[in-house]
Design an enzyme around this catalytic site. Structure first.
Site, PDB file in Angstrom:
ATOM      1  CG  HIS A 141      -0.133   0.090   2.529  1.00  0.00           C
ATOM      2  ND1 HIS A 141       0.697  -0.828   2.959  1.00  0.00           N
ATOM      3  CD2 HIS A 141      -0.102   0.829   3.444  1.00  0.00           C
ATOM      4  CE1 HIS A 141       1.213  -0.745   4.020  1.00  0.00           C
ATOM      5  NE2 HIS A 141       0.671   0.648   4.504  1.00  0.00           N
ATOM      6  CB  CYS A 142       3.693   2.354   1.393  1.00  0.00           C
ATOM      7  SG  CYS A 142       2.706   2.969   2.966  1.00  0.00           S
ATOM      8  CB  ILE A 143       7.141   0.647  -1.885  1.00  0.00           C
ATOM      9  CG1 ILE A 143       7.621   0.534  -0.451  1.00  0.00           C
ATOM     10  CG2 ILE A 143       8.266   0.802  -2.871  1.00  0.00           C
ATOM     11  CD1 ILE A 143       8.402  -0.477  -0.058  1.00  0.00           C
TER      12      ILE A 143
ATOM     13  CB  ILE B 295       0.733   4.488  -3.508  1.00  0.00           C
ATOM     14  CG1 ILE B 295       0.161   3.379  -4.310  1.00  0.00           C
ATOM     15  CG2 ILE B 295       0.120   5.883  -3.542  1.00  0.00           C
ATOM     16  CD1 ILE B 295      -1.186   2.968  -3.423  1.00  0.00           C
ATOM     17  CG  ASP B 296       4.091   5.948  -0.110  1.00  0.00           C
ATOM     18  OD1 ASP B 296       2.676   6.090  -0.322  1.00  0.00           O
ATOM     19  OD2 ASP B 296       4.498   5.496   1.027  1.00  0.00           O
TER      20      ASP B 296
END
Length: 436
Positions: free
Chosen positions: A267-269, A271-272
């Site tokens: 959910h992070c890498i 997208i961020d």
């Protein structure tokens, strides 16, 4: 935090997913009263029945929290008016144009504003671009509640940090960054978190905390992109990138190993980096390095498909009409989290080329509803059995769970495309084994 002791607070956590549920249980276990909110009615129903829907959170842990009376779940957001602190743990995905989608955060802000009590602390934990807390969330809270942040209620940002799949990682031992809208907001947020973590680290404001979270994940994205690009180069040179990384890792300083794969998940890498790139454009800045890393990582599934084509060609077969098994649906080993998993991209790319595709994942028995791959909802993991595995023309190792028997795979599979170096010890050579 208020006249009451910290462990007597009532805390609301909005979003009972992979971030919000463990945080809720941690607050309850440290002595606070916690209400976990979610718009998905099935989640509060399961939680109040003592049932977990996340693999690494045992049902017994939920039952223990329920027995103490310090935890319950609800869909009734009017109860937000009864709490001392509200922590927002909702998704921050990208839209189809790879731009930030703050829908969940902003809608949550509107819900909070309708039920906001004077003196309440509101903390955003969702990963997002610098300025979201102050420039996007704050106006909604203020305009729709008629109150002012820093005066009538308190506002802060504290990014979640977790290491799923690592049994040695504990949330209460991971330092917690905290940034407040005002010094008073910071003090209230520190008072909330200090009783539940080993160290709460204060920074000068919400924007610094938001930027620090992006840096942490962009650091990983850029380095993974580097080894992904080196993988394609070294493969062309007939050099094993995994052996190269192991060799470089013997250097005791100035090097940190990162490993290639079929793409980025979680959910992070994935997208961020795009969150920061989008925000930077508003300041006339161009994040060329970060965007290049994103392009490399998002191109990896296509590279895997190229290797699949080469492997099948060596067996005188096309992708069109071949039966292919994708091994591992989760985005990383030993978790049941399939968010942004590159396995979904591989499945769809193969289907577009005419392959008949199945998956096996011992931790994900059935594909759940996803925002981007709804057509796969309900597809079930195939059984792990010799006759089943032998029925496929090719197996792609997309996620290397520890509880998969790779020795059996080496005996049963006609051809394996290995994106995770899981078959290293079994001595398979082309045309049966291809690294990707």
């Amino acid at each position: 935090m208020s006249e009451r002791a910290e462990n007597e607070l009532t805390v609301a956590v909005i979003g009972m997913g992979y971030v919000g549920l463990p945080l809720s249980l941690l607050f309850a276990e440290k002595g606070s009263r916690v209400v976990g909110f979610d718009i998905d009615e099935s989640k509060p129903r399961q939680l109040n029945a003592g049932e977990s829907y996340i693999r690494h959170i045992g049902s017994q842990r939920i039952r223990d929290a329920l027995k103490t009376g310090r935890f319950r779940a609800s869909c009734d957001f009017s109860q937000l008016s009864e709490v001392d602190a509200i922590v927002i743990c909702v998704p921050t995905p990208l839209n189809h144009f790879r731009e930030p989608d703050l829908t969940y955060v902003l809608n949550t802000g509107r819900t909070i504003a309708r039920n906001l009590r004077r003196g309440t602390l509101v903390v955003l934990e969702s990963t997002t671009f610098p300025g979201t807390t102050e420039e996007e969330l704050r106006p909604i809270l203020e305009n729709e509640s008629g109150m002012k942040a820093g005066q009538d209620f308190h506002l802060a940002y504290s990014p979640e940090r977790e290491d799923p799949g690592n049994p040695g990682s504990r949330a209460d031992r991971i330092p917690k960054l905290v940034g407040g809208y005002t010094p008073a907001c910071l003090a209230r947020a520190l008072a909330l978190y200090r009783p539940i973590v080993k160290e709460a680290v204060a920074v000068s404001g919400c924007r610094v905390a938001e930027a620090a979270k992006l840096l942490e994940n962009i650091f990983r994205s850029v380095n993974i992109a580097l080894v992904n690009e080196l993988k394609t180069i070294f493969t062309a040179m007939d050099i094993d990138v995994w052996e190269v990384i192991d060799a470089a890792s013997t250097k005791p300083f100035g090097f940190m190993p990162f490993y290639p794969g079929p793409g980025l998940g979680g959910h992070c890498i994935p997208i961020d980096p795009f969150y920061l790139a989008w925000k930077a454009r508003a300041y006339g800045q161009h994040t060329r390095f970060i965007e290049l890393a994103g392009e490399i990582n998002t191109s990896m599934p296509e590279y895997v498909i190229q290797r699949v084509s080469e492997a099948l060609n060596a067996h005188r077969k096309p992708i069109n009409g071949s039966r292919i098994l994708v091994l591992g649906l989760a985005y990383k080993p030993n978790v049941d989290d399939d968010r942004e998993s590159p396995s979904y991209v591989l499945i769809e790319l193969l289907q577009q080329r005419g392959a008949a595709v199945d998956f096996h994942d011992p931790l994900i028995p059935v594909i759940r509803r996803t925002r981007e791959h709804g057509q796969l909802e309900g597809v079930r993991s195939v059984a792990w059995a010799e006759a089943v595995i032998r029925s496929y023309d090719l197996v792609i190792i997309s996620t290397a769970h520890d509880n998969v028997n790779y020795a059996e795979l080496s005996e049963w599979a006609a051809c394996v495309v290995d994106t995770r170096n899981a078959m290293m010890e079994f001595g398979l050579d082309a045309p049966r084994l291809w690294k990707a």
